[in-house]
Design a protein around this motif. Sequence first.
Motif, PDB file in Angstrom:
ATOM      1  N   SER A   1       0.856  -1.190   0.000  1.00  0.00           N
ATOM      2  CA  SER A   1       0.000   0.000   0.000  1.00  0.00           C
ATOM      3  C   SER A   1       0.890   1.238   0.000  1.00  0.00           C
ATOM      4  O   SER A   1       2.108   1.142   0.251  1.00  0.00           O
ATOM      5  N   GLY A   2       0.249   2.374  -0.249  1.00  0.00           N
ATOM      6  CA  GLY A   2       0.976   3.634  -0.202  1.00  0.00           C
ATOM      7  C   GLY A   2       1.495   3.911   1.198  1.00  0.00           C
ATOM      8  O   GLY A   2       2.620   4.393   1.379  1.00  0.00           O
TER       9      GLY A   2
ATOM     10  N   ASN B   1       5.391   4.571   2.276  1.00  0.00           N
ATOM     11  CA  ASN B   1       5.867   5.756   2.994  1.00  0.00           C
ATOM     12  C   ASN B   1       6.503   5.377   4.333  1.00  0.00           C
ATOM     13  O   ASN B   1       7.478   5.998   4.765  1.00  0.00           O
TER      14      ASN B   1
ATOM     15  N   TYR C   1      -1.464  14.310   3.306  1.00  0.00           N
ATOM     16  CA  TYR C   1      -1.885  12.957   3.661  1.00  0.00           C
ATOM     17  C   TYR C   1      -0.832  11.987   3.150  1.00  0.00           C
ATOM     18  O   TYR C   1      -0.470  12.023   1.968  1.00  0.00           O
ATOM     19  N   HIS C   2      -0.331  11.127   4.052  1.00  0.00           N
ATOM     20  CA  HIS C   2       0.636  10.133   3.590  1.00  0.00           C
ATOM     21  C   HIS C   2       0.309   8.719   4.041  1.00  0.00           C
ATOM     22  O   HIS C   2       1.032   7.802   3.667  1.00  0.00           O
ATOM     23  N   GLY C   3      -0.734   8.519   4.865  1.00  0.00           N
ATOM     24  CA  GLY C   3      -1.095   7.142   5.171  1.00  0.00           C
ATOM     25  C   GLY C   3      -1.444   6.863   6.606  1.00  0.00           C
ATOM     26  O   GLY C   3      -1.605   7.778   7.420  1.00  0.00           O
TER      27      GLY C   3
ATOM     28  N   ASP D   1       3.611  14.950  -1.340  1.00  0.00           N
ATOM     29  CA  ASP D   1       2.678  14.395  -2.335  1.00  0.00           C
ATOM     30  C   ASP D   1       2.826  15.331  -3.538  1.00  0.00           C
ATOM     31  O   ASP D   1       2.515  16.526  -3.436  1.00  0.00           O
TER      32      ASP D   1
ATOM     33  N   ASP E   1       6.136  11.435  -2.879  1.00  0.00           N
ATOM     34  CA  ASP E   1       5.017  10.512  -2.729  1.00  0.00           C
ATOM     35  C   ASP E   1       4.191  10.611  -4.014  1.00  0.00           C
ATOM     36  O   ASP E   1       3.513  11.611  -4.260  1.00  0.00           O
TER      37      ASP E   1
ATOM     38  N   VAL F   1       1.771   8.541  -4.874  1.00  0.00           N
ATOM     39  CA  VAL F   1       0.556   7.735  -4.740  1.00  0.00           C
ATOM     40  C   VAL F   1      -0.615   8.374  -5.504  1.00  0.00           C
ATOM     41  O   VAL F   1      -1.458   7.685  -6.065  1.00  0.00           O
ATOM     42  N   GLN F   2      -0.649   9.697  -5.576  1.00  0.00           N
ATOM     43  CA  GLN F   2      -1.726  10.368  -6.297  1.00  0.00           C
ATOM     44  C   GLN F   2      -1.373  10.662  -7.760  1.00  0.00           C
ATOM     45  O   GLN F   2      -2.178  10.460  -8.652  1.00  0.00           O
TER      46      GLN F   2
HETATM   47  N1  PMP Z   1       0.047   9.082   0.013  1.00  0.00           N
HETATM   48  C1  PMP Z   1      -0.902   9.794  -0.600  1.00  0.00           C
HETATM   49  C2  PMP Z   1      -0.537  11.084  -1.283  1.00  0.00           C
HETATM   50  C3  PMP Z   1      -2.216   9.332  -0.624  1.00  0.00           C
HETATM   51  O1  PMP Z   1      -3.158  10.050  -1.233  1.00  0.00           O
HETATM   52  C4  PMP Z   1      -2.515   8.114   0.028  1.00  0.00           C
HETATM   53  C5  PMP Z   1      -3.914   7.545   0.010  1.00  0.00           C
HETATM   54  N2  PMP Z   1      -4.941   8.440  -0.079  1.00  0.00           N
HETATM   55  C6  PMP Z   1      -1.493   7.417   0.662  1.00  0.00           C
HETATM   56  C7  PMP Z   1      -0.224   7.909   0.625  1.00  0.00           C
HETATM   57  C8  PMP Z   1      -1.764   6.137   1.398  1.00  0.00           C
HETATM   58  O2  PMP Z   1      -2.011   5.076   0.526  1.00  0.00           O
HETATM   59  P1  PMP Z   1      -2.820   3.790   1.021  1.00  0.00           P
HETATM   60  O3  PMP Z   1      -4.220   4.193   1.300  1.00  0.00           O
HETATM   61  O4  PMP Z   1      -2.673   2.823  -0.121  1.00  0.00           O
HETATM   62  O5  PMP Z   1      -2.139   3.264   2.235  1.00  0.00           O
END
Ligand code: PMP
Length: 775
Positions: A454-455, A459, A482-484, A552, A585, A587-588
């Motif tokens: 997962s993200g 992180n 937001y990082h998790g 992010d 990051d 993830v987005q």
């Molecule tokens: N980083 C960012 C920028 C995110 O938007 C998200 C999830 N919204 C995450 C990390 C966390 O990812 P996950 O929900 O897969 O753990």
Amino acid sequence: MLALRTTPPVFSAAEAERIARETYGLAAMVRPLPGERDCNFLLRTADGHGYVLKIFDFGASPETTDCQLRVLRHVAEQDPTLPVPRLIATQNGEETGRASGRSGSYSTCLMSFLAGTLLADSSPDAPLVRNVGESLARLDRALQGFFHPALGQRLAWDVRRLPELIEYLPYIESTAVRRAVERAALRMKERMPELRSLRSQAIHGDCHGQNLLVDAEARVISGILDFGDMIHAPRIFEPAVAMSELLTGDVTPLGALQGLLEGYAGRQGLDGAEVDVLYDVIGARHAVTILVHAWRGRHDADGARVLDSATQSAARSLAALEEAGAAPLTAAWRRAAGTSWSGETFAPAAGAVDLERRHRLMGAGAELFYEKPLNIVRGSGVWLYDGADRAYLDVYNNVPHVGHTHPWVVRAIQQQTAVLATHTRYLHSRILEYAERLTATFAPHLNACIFVNSGSEANDVAWRIAQFKTGHRGALVMRNAYHGITTAVAALTPSTGQPRDPHVVTIAPPPAGLEREDALAPAELDAAVRDADGALRTLAERGFEPAAFFIDTSMTSSGMFDAPPAWAAAVSARIRAAGGLIVADEVQYGLGRSGSHLWGFERRGLEPDIVTLGKPVANGYPMGVVVANRALIEAFQKEYGFFSTFGGNAVAAAAGLAVLDVLEREQLTANASSTGEYLRRRLERVAAGHACLGTVRGAGLLRGLEVRAVGPYSARQCTKRFINILASEARVLIGYEGPNADILKLRPPMPFLPAHADRLVEAIEAAAARVSRLT
Ligand code: PMP
């Protein structure tokens, strides 16, 4: 395109009689037979034998004619009992003759006449409908080994051409029919990648009620005629075209069509993926009928008359199909075809969901979207469907990056999981293939990967590595980032509550309203540098040195700023100078969402030490990746060891590879750029006309639209109204974002097209009118 031309040969019965005599040595009575492009005659000799004289369409290439002749020989050889015409040579022993008439000089051929009543006139009962399916399956089996270059002909009747015919849409007079045709075309376009993955071969491609003959007594198919529309296509098109034509000819009602499929599948097995495209292919054939007719209506009044009733019937049938809905029909057809993953085994969860049950089992705090939560049971492309099979335009989900249930990804997952689904403690090449493909997209120093699920985990690992490398314990994150969800990463996530941990300090977002191309004013740059220095000072005062700056790269939750590279370069330089690493990051923003770059950090002008990936990388299969320099990763592994049970498993790797394939093949980054721009322009126009809307933010297919307060209602309240109106009334799904929860978040799957953007913008415009009236 063939079928959009109108130069059929013109020959009289007397001329046909002469050709029969001179070329074929037959004295015969002659009667014209109907034909769309070729000119056909029935010949009867005195001894009672029947023949068909065919004078080929002038426009048809010699290759097409050759194909028609060869296929008859091939089928006769492969399945001599199949009722297809037999070829009869000219007096000189040649396959074709030559005939000159008023309209030119043409090739001819002579074939045996097959007796029977047209299927169109036979009111078929269930056993006959089933026999149609069986006969087509036998024909397709016989055609399996057949090849001819003409099978690639561009034929308007080939449903895959529907998106090209759409330019004739304005010729359709009825608005309702036009809309239905447009929807069918859109569905077809979305199906194209899936269609290209299906078993394909030479097919007859035009088995309608006028091309199939019935033995009136035995009630079985006694003739399959007209091989002039043969193409190389997915095999499922054969029964699909027949099913569509039996509907438009009002020969068989919708509810009885499954008998045809049952008959076909009884002789030639079909798989679930083939049956799943049927609905859209049948609808597309209807749409093609309507569009070809519309074209002819403009260019060829005679042709139009021939097709007129078929058109009306096709329009009725298209409406009936939509009314019946894809899901119930597909489920019935899957049952009829006996496909291995039939509706019974894998039926989507349907029916109302009891909220109390959910609360009991998941806790009442488990987040739900919308005032009226949706019971979503399946997805396809940019669409989600609820239990009643209502379609919702998905403008929210970035996990299904290349589209919900993209067949290429689904197939990759299915195939890999059927072979091996285990972890990285054995040698296995799939994850290496993926790591190679992935790291090739980064600068040379970002050359090794750690795989997680997962993200948040990515992180978390990045944070551990950064602390390990620097020996520092302090973190800098963007305001409202937001990082998790892990304990360590939640501390780096001020959007879920201001960070209380003293080792975390926030960085102010860049000035709003800037575009990436804008130059940053010196004062703005100074402010950014001062803010970064201030944050570092705060850390130092609390006794921490910076281990990392996490960003992010789309700054989604901070407000979707698209700052010029100079901003991030200035901020990150200060942090790097203080000894911190830069963690991008992705993830987005990763995998092309910005439209301009594959990775968001490139757009931001950042040079990260570590990159973290999540959400979109495997299109919904859980996967997270940490990308960094090999030496750093090895040093970390040496110190702590590292293993994640599911991280980098073979199925995740297959899914990740498939996503990269589709991204490239369908040029989705370019689409994010062009559709994203189109969307921005349309949104800006709408926003200009409504006081409750502000500026458009972001880039590519990650867009934000500011909402403003109306009367006593705060911007946050108005934002909520927007998303709820859109979901429940327009069936368009969006979210909201930003520190004040006042930005509409538009983040659709990447195959989002201008037509989808139109629907979104129209829905926003209608909702804006409603929100403006709130008092
Ligand atoms: N980083 C960012 C920028 C995110 O938007 C998200 C999830 N919204 C995450 C990390 C966390 O990812 P996950 O929900 O897969 O753990």
